[in-house]
Design an enzyme around this catalytic site. Structure first.
Site, PDB file in Angstrom:
ATOM      1  N   ASN A  76      -0.155  10.434   5.639  1.00 29.93           N
ATOM      2  CA  ASN A  76      -1.396  10.035   6.275  1.00 29.93           C
ATOM      3  C   ASN A  76      -2.490  11.079   6.158  1.00 29.93           C
ATOM      4  OD1 ASN A  76      -1.093   7.294   7.716  1.00 29.93           O
ATOM      5  ND2 ASN A  76       0.853   8.335   8.057  1.00 29.93           N
ATOM      6  N   LYS A 103       4.179  -6.808   4.393  1.00 26.74           N
ATOM      7  CA  LYS A 103       3.866  -5.450   3.968  1.00 26.74           C
ATOM      8  C   LYS A 103       3.521  -4.656   5.211  1.00 26.74           C
ATOM      9  CE  LYS A 103       0.607  -3.425   3.273  1.00 26.74           C
ATOM     10  NZ  LYS A 103       0.067  -2.295   4.105  1.00 26.74           N
ATOM     11  N   SER A 142      -7.161  10.682  -0.103  1.00 26.73           N
ATOM     12  CA  SER A 142      -7.439  11.732  -1.108  1.00 26.73           C
ATOM     13  C   SER A 142      -7.304  11.186  -2.523  1.00 26.73           C
ATOM     14  CB  SER A 142      -6.460  12.899  -0.927  1.00 26.73           C
ATOM     15  OG  SER A 142      -6.592  13.435   0.366  1.00 26.73           O
ATOM     16  N   GLU A 173       6.517   5.039   7.289  1.00 28.71           N
ATOM     17  CA  GLU A 173       6.118   6.177   6.452  1.00 28.71           C
ATOM     18  C   GLU A 173       6.924   7.428   6.790  1.00 28.71           C
ATOM     19  OE1 GLU A 173       1.534   4.696   5.650  1.00 28.71           O
ATOM     20  OE2 GLU A 173       1.978   5.959   7.383  1.00 28.71           O
ATOM     21  N   THR A 207       2.292  -8.320  12.437  1.00 30.82           N
ATOM     22  CA  THR A 207       2.323  -7.006  11.827  1.00 30.82           C
ATOM     23  C   THR A 207       1.282  -6.991  10.718  1.00 30.82           C
ATOM     24  OG1 THR A 207       3.721  -5.266  10.975  1.00 30.82           O
ATOM     25  CG2 THR A 207       4.054  -7.448  10.059  1.00 30.82           C
ATOM     26  N   THR A 245       0.870  -1.189   0.000  1.00 30.91           N
ATOM     27  CA  THR A 245       0.000   0.000   0.000  1.00 30.91           C
ATOM     28  C   THR A 245       0.900   1.229   0.000  1.00 30.91           C
ATOM     29  OG1 THR A 245      -0.259  -0.181   2.415  1.00 30.91           O
ATOM     30  CG2 THR A 245      -1.997  -1.123   1.052  1.00 30.91           C
TER      31      THR A 245
END
Length: 413
Positions: free
Chosen positions: A408, A184, A413, A285, A195, A158
């Site tokens: 995030n 992932k 969006s 991230e 996870t 993702t």
């Protein structure tokens, strides 16, 4: 637009050997993404054993419920994983989508629904249109082959910026066996049993109860010892599949986790899971720093781990590391709020091999310039001496950057 590759990404990928008894394929179902694969199928030979650990979230996804209900059978013939939609917090619609996915997979593969496992990752709260798997899974089943594991790892990404794969070779009673895995995860990472998604495959002939015992223990020092942002996913799933194909090469069939012949396999499983767990943190991230936090001298091992996670999950500690600031005062704060026994005047803190604080105050030999240079490195080691007992633990995390907020803030969006 795809996120830039993490600066902590591996420089190269391991060569993934084919594992006898398992085949992979990846394809496009158009669940959320356009122009990329978003579903993978793994097919297993008859008799494949399975073990799993899952999120402890009180709001688990429909696929987690599905897998839990089928794990007791101990057998697996197929695994279907999609990205783009987590099928979580979707009520009865989500349960129906999971069942429809399994129905489509059963028709495509000939496997019984009781031996089909599912996992989904992506946006929470949006219904999954499982009808999109019609035709897709049939095509994947027709072209699945042992060498496509890397492509499968790509399909389940993702916000990940790279594929997370690992492999280890080991022997059971003198017969070579292989363990390979994929994972992932980049955000919503504070695992509590697993996870976000991780799948491990081996040709070893090990019965499901033994697999389960080993997996439940191994995960504590790997996936349950990492955090990116302190948030435990609704979808955490870690499945271990053993095809048993090595039995044809002379490997003994093992039914008990305490069988001494399993010792090398247990070590290999620990190595593999820790490798994958570290890769998840390094792809946190917006991450720019990989951080190892070791606590010693706590009242117990459990207390040490809670203290270490308190430090690892502190936004103030993580943002200081992002700013390359050795702000040890924030570590003192995180130790103090952990709820475990601690004595300010016994505490000592190190960044790398530089002691920055001791006996309740700044180390008299503290050199700001020396520590500042250390903080520029991509890997930061933090050690904390509690001074009260023999408990110890190590956890891994990453820094918290502006990019994390941007990723995030724009996720839907």
């Amino acid at each position: 637009m795809a996120a830039a590759l993490s600066p902590l990404a591996p420089k190269s990928y391991p060569e993934l050997p084919e594992i006898e008894g398992v085949r992979f394929a990846a394809g496009e179902a158009g669940i959320r993404y356009k122009g990329r694969t978003d579903v993978m199928l793994a097919l297993f030979d008859k008799g494949t054993q399975v073990a799993g650990v899952f999120t402890k979230s009180r709001c688990p996804s429909a696929p987690v419920d599905w897998c839990r209900a089928r794990l007791a059978g101990g057998k697996a013939r197929a695994l279907v994983v999609n990205s783009g939609n987590a099928n979580a917090f979707t009520g009865k619609t989500g349960a129906q989508a999971a069942k429809l996915t399994a129905t489509i997979a059963a028709k495509a593969t000939g496997a019984p629904q009781t031996e089909i496992f599912l996992a989904s990752t992506g946006v929470i709260g949006e219904p999954l249109d499982a009808s999109k798997f019609v035709g897709v899974l049939e095509k994947l089943a027709a072209r699945a082959k042992p060498g496509d594991m890397f492509d499968a790892a790509t399909a389940i990404m993702t916000t990940d910026t790279y594929q997370k794969v690992a492999t280890v070779g080991v022997e059971i009673d003198g017969v070579p066996v292989t363990l390979s895995g994929m994972a992932k995860g980049a955000g919503m990472i504070a695992p509590d049993m697993a996870t976000m998604l991780a799948f491990v495959f081996t040709d070893a002939p090990i019965a499901a109860p033994a697999l389960q015992a080993m997996l439940s223990k191994s995960v504590q020092g790997s996936f349950n010892a990492i955090t990116v942002d302190s948030d435990t996913s609704t979808s955490d799933t870690l499945l271990l599949f053993a095809t048993g194909a090595a039995k044809r090469r002379g490997a003994p069939e093992i039914t008990a986790a305490n069988d001494r012949r399993l010792a090398p396999f247990k070590m290999a499983l620990d190595v593999l899971l820790l490798d994958l767990a570290h890769q998840v943190v390094k792809d946190g991230e917006g991450a720019r720093k990989f951080v190892e936090i070791t606590v010693v001298g706590a009242a117990s091992n459990a207390a040490a781990k809670r203290i270490a996670l308190s430090v690892a999950n502190s936004p103030l500690v993580k943002t200081a590391i992002a700013g390359e600031d050795a702000n040890w005062g924030r570590i003192v704060m995180a130790v103090g709020k952990a709820g475990e026994k601690a004595d300010r005047d016994l505490l000592a803190i190190w960044f790398g091999d530089i002691r920055v604080a001791t006996k309740g105050q700044r180390d008299p030999r503290y050199d700001e310039a020396e520590v500042s240079q250390l903080m520029k490195k991509p890997k930061i080691d933090i050690s904390i001496e509690i001074g009260l007992g023999r408990g110890q633990a190590t956890v891994w995390t990453c820094d918290l950057t502006k990019e994390y907020v941007e990723i995030n803030g724009d996720y839907r969006s």
